[in-house]
Motif scaffolding. Structure first.
Motif, PDB file in Angstrom:
ATOM      1  N   SER A 169      44.332  63.636  -9.679  1.00 44.32           N
ATOM      2  CA  SER A 169      43.728  64.523  -8.818  1.00 44.32           C
ATOM      3  C   SER A 169      43.325  64.945  -7.832  1.00 44.32           C
ATOM      4  N   ALA A 170      42.050  64.192  -7.034  1.00 39.89           N
ATOM      5  CA  ALA A 170      42.266  64.808  -5.309  1.00 39.89           C
ATOM      6  C   ALA A 170      42.997  64.497  -4.811  1.00 39.89           C
ATOM      7  N   GLU A 171      44.617  63.335  -5.035  1.00 39.35           N
ATOM      8  CA  GLU A 171      45.700  63.827  -4.232  1.00 39.35           C
ATOM      9  C   GLU A 171      47.080  65.022  -4.448  1.00 39.35           C
ATOM     10  N   LEU A 172      46.908  65.909  -5.943  1.00 41.89           N
ATOM     11  CA  LEU A 172      47.578  66.955  -6.071  1.00 41.89           C
ATOM     12  C   LEU A 172      46.661  67.983  -5.441  1.00 41.89           C
ATOM     13  N   GLY A 173      45.103  68.026  -5.335  1.00 43.54           N
ATOM     14  CA  GLY A 173      44.664  68.917  -4.823  1.00 43.54           C
ATOM     15  C   GLY A 173      45.041  69.385  -2.843  1.00 43.54           C
ATOM     16  N   LEU A 174      44.762  67.384  -2.665  1.00 47.47           N
ATOM     17  CA  LEU A 174      44.759  68.010  -1.389  1.00 47.47           C
ATOM     18  C   LEU A 174      46.584  67.947  -0.761  1.00 47.47           C
ATOM     19  N   ARG A 175      47.330  68.333  -1.833  1.00 52.56           N
ATOM     20  CA  ARG A 175      48.651  68.176  -1.202  1.00 52.56           C
ATOM     21  C   ARG A 175      49.124  69.488  -1.569  1.00 52.56           C
ATOM     22  N   VAL A 176      48.067  69.856  -2.595  1.00 51.41           N
ATOM     23  CA  VAL A 176      48.208  71.681  -2.713  1.00 51.41           C
ATOM     24  C   VAL A 176      47.398  72.750  -1.639  1.00 51.41           C
ATOM     25  N   ASP A 177      46.519  71.741  -1.185  1.00 49.60           N
ATOM     26  CA  ASP A 177      45.105  72.358   0.015  1.00 49.60           C
ATOM     27  C   ASP A 177      46.482  72.084   1.461  1.00 49.60           C
ATOM     28  N   ALA A 178      46.870  71.009   1.538  1.00 51.34           N
ATOM     29  CA  ALA A 178      47.691  71.081   3.054  1.00 51.34           C
ATOM     30  C   ALA A 178      49.287  72.359   2.679  1.00 51.34           C
ATOM     31  N   ALA A 179      50.105  72.048   1.060  1.00 49.83           N
ATOM     32  CA  ALA A 179      50.953  73.100   1.636  1.00 49.83           C
ATOM     33  C   ALA A 179      50.890  75.006   1.286  1.00 49.83           C
ATOM     34  N   LEU A 180      49.330  74.963   0.984  1.00 52.25           N
ATOM     35  CA  LEU A 180      49.101  76.112   1.341  1.00 52.25           C
ATOM     36  C   LEU A 180      48.210  76.867   2.696  1.00 52.25           C
ATOM     37  N   LYS A 181      48.107  75.822   3.806  1.00 50.54           N
ATOM     38  CA  LYS A 181      47.817  75.365   5.125  1.00 50.54           C
ATOM     39  C   LYS A 181      48.896  76.112   6.049  1.00 50.54           C
ATOM     40  N   ARG A 182      49.566  75.188   5.805  1.00 41.71           N
ATOM     41  CA  ARG A 182      51.642  75.188   6.081  1.00 41.71           C
ATOM     42  C   ARG A 182      51.932  76.878   5.613  1.00 41.71           C
ATOM     43  N   LEU A 183      51.582  77.402   4.860  1.00 38.54           N
ATOM     44  CA  LEU A 183      51.671  78.745   4.946  1.00 38.54           C
ATOM     45  C   LEU A 183      51.324  79.345   6.500  1.00 38.54           C
ATOM     46  N   PRO A 184      52.226  81.268   5.913  1.00 36.55           N
ATOM     47  CA  PRO A 184      52.290  81.764   7.150  1.00 36.55           C
ATOM     48  C   PRO A 184      51.001  82.673   6.172  1.00 36.55           C
ATOM     49  N   ASP A 185      49.388  82.868   7.237  1.00 36.39           N
ATOM     50  CA  ASP A 185      49.011  83.619   7.003  1.00 36.39           C
ATOM     51  C   ASP A 185      48.712  84.692   6.412  1.00 36.39           C
ATOM     52  N   ARG A 186      49.502  85.585   6.173  1.00 39.34           N
ATOM     53  CA  ARG A 186      49.691  86.517   5.324  1.00 39.34           C
ATOM     54  C   ARG A 186      49.648  86.379   3.874  1.00 39.34           C
ATOM     55  N   GLN A 187      50.702  85.306   3.792  1.00 40.46           N
ATOM     56  CA  GLN A 187      51.230  84.333   2.555  1.00 40.46           C
ATOM     57  C   GLN A 187      50.083  84.024   2.276  1.00 40.46           C
ATOM     58  N   ARG A 188      49.362  83.233   2.874  1.00 41.07           N
ATOM     59  CA  ARG A 188      47.805  82.489   2.520  1.00 41.07           C
ATOM     60  C   ARG A 188      47.050  83.078   2.010  1.00 41.07           C
ATOM     61  N   GLU A 189      47.083  84.334   2.827  1.00 45.52           N
ATOM     62  CA  GLU A 189      46.127  85.283   2.339  1.00 45.52           C
ATOM     63  C   GLU A 189      46.124  86.090   1.250  1.00 45.52           C
ATOM     64  N   ALA A 190      47.492  86.716   0.611  1.00 41.89           N
ATOM     65  CA  ALA A 190      47.412  86.727  -0.894  1.00 41.89           C
ATOM     66  C   ALA A 190      47.437  85.907  -1.810  1.00 41.89           C
ATOM     67  N   ILE A 191      47.801  84.821  -1.650  1.00 43.33           N
ATOM     68  CA  ILE A 191      48.376  83.733  -2.518  1.00 43.33           C
ATOM     69  C   ILE A 191      46.067  83.879  -2.523  1.00 43.33           C
ATOM     70  N   VAL A 192      45.656  83.657  -1.904  1.00 44.83           N
ATOM     71  CA  VAL A 192      44.243  83.520  -2.005  1.00 44.83           C
ATOM     72  C   VAL A 192      43.360  84.079  -2.544  1.00 44.83           C
ATOM     73  N   LEU A 193      43.472  85.665  -2.225  1.00 48.07           N
ATOM     74  CA  LEU A 193      43.237  86.329  -3.266  1.00 48.07           C
ATOM     75  C   LEU A 193      43.552  86.978  -4.264  1.00 48.07           C
ATOM     76  N   CYS A 194      44.504  86.396  -4.614  1.00 49.79           N
ATOM     77  CA  CYS A 194      45.172  86.766  -5.971  1.00 49.79           C
ATOM     78  C   CYS A 194      45.222  85.990  -6.656  1.00 49.79           C
ATOM     79  N   HIS A 195      44.854  84.558  -6.671  1.00 50.67           N
ATOM     80  CA  HIS A 195      45.138  83.170  -7.326  1.00 50.67           C
ATOM     81  C   HIS A 195      43.729  82.858  -6.911  1.00 50.67           C
ATOM     82  N   TYR A 196      42.685  82.864  -6.030  1.00 49.48           N
ATOM     83  CA  TYR A 196      42.003  81.997  -5.818  1.00 49.48           C
ATOM     84  C   TYR A 196      40.799  82.585  -5.929  1.00 49.48           C
ATOM     85  N   GLN A 197      40.707  83.297  -5.604  1.00 49.09           N
ATOM     86  CA  GLN A 197      39.705  84.866  -5.825  1.00 49.09           C
ATOM     87  C   GLN A 197      39.642  85.843  -6.924  1.00 49.09           C
ATOM     88  N   GLU A 198      41.197  85.819  -7.707  1.00 45.33           N
ATOM     89  CA  GLU A 198      41.545  86.750  -8.877  1.00 45.33           C
ATOM     90  C   GLU A 198      40.812  88.125  -8.184  1.00 45.33           C
TER      91      GLU A 198
END
Length: 190
Positions: A116-145
């Protein structure tokens, strides 16, 4: 101009009046979301705490000047936190370091939740590699709901533009994490 109903209006008014219980309620209601937003945007728990605390301090200072109507207080607070995150991300790019700082291992105990920790780290790393605006959109919609309308308003883009950012971000995440689906398919067969 339409007036937007704000569920935080009474709370902000009470904070502006210096009511201790209202200040505690605002912190309890908003701080965890600001911390989660900053953590996802920055990937650094210490910086995320600083950003979340600064956003809450600004909310407290702004409360007496707040005028409901144009945008919800929560939307404004998310914008403040995002701006603080982007300020820190810009500073990171401007200050190259020769060696990374020593950091304690914040992962789980060796015998608990490794996958689970490895998966979380992989997802976080993949999220960090996204362009800022794409990451912002995903964080706001999926994590901030936030809804697509709220996130689009917060990002100052149309709903269609937000949906395009979400689509491109999701596609990039799927590609980045494609090997995970083949591993889980193999595990199910084995």
């Amino acid at each position: 101009m339409s007036v937007i109903a704000d569920p935080d209006e009474d709370l902000v008014r009470r904070v502006a009046q210096g009511e201790p219980a209202a200040i505690q309620a605002m912190v309890a209601r908003k701080l965890p979301r600001m911390l989660a937003l900053a953590q996802r945007m920055l990937g650094d728990p210490s910086e995320a705490e600083d950003v979340a605390q600064e956003a809450m301090l600004r909310a407290w200072k702004q409360a007496p000047k707040w005028r409901p109507g144009k945008a919800k207080f929560d939307t404004w607070l998310h914008r403040v936190a995002l701006n603080l995150c982007y300020d820190r991300l810009r500073r990171r790019r401007e200050v190259p370091t020769e060696t990374p700082p020593d950091r304690p291992d914040e992962g789980p105990a060796p015998d608990a939740g490794l996958l689970s920790a490895e998966l979380g780290l992989r997802v976080d790393a993949a999220l960090k590699r996204l362009p800022d605006r794409q990451r912002e959109a995903i964080v706001l919609c999926h994590y901030q709901e936030l809804t697509n309308i709220e996130a689009a308003d917060l990002m100052s883009v149309s709903v269609e533009a937000l949906e395009s950012l979400l689509s491109r971000g999701r596609r990039a995440l799927r590609q980045s994490l494609a090997d995970l689906s083949t591993k889980s398919a193999g595990a199910e067969r084995g």
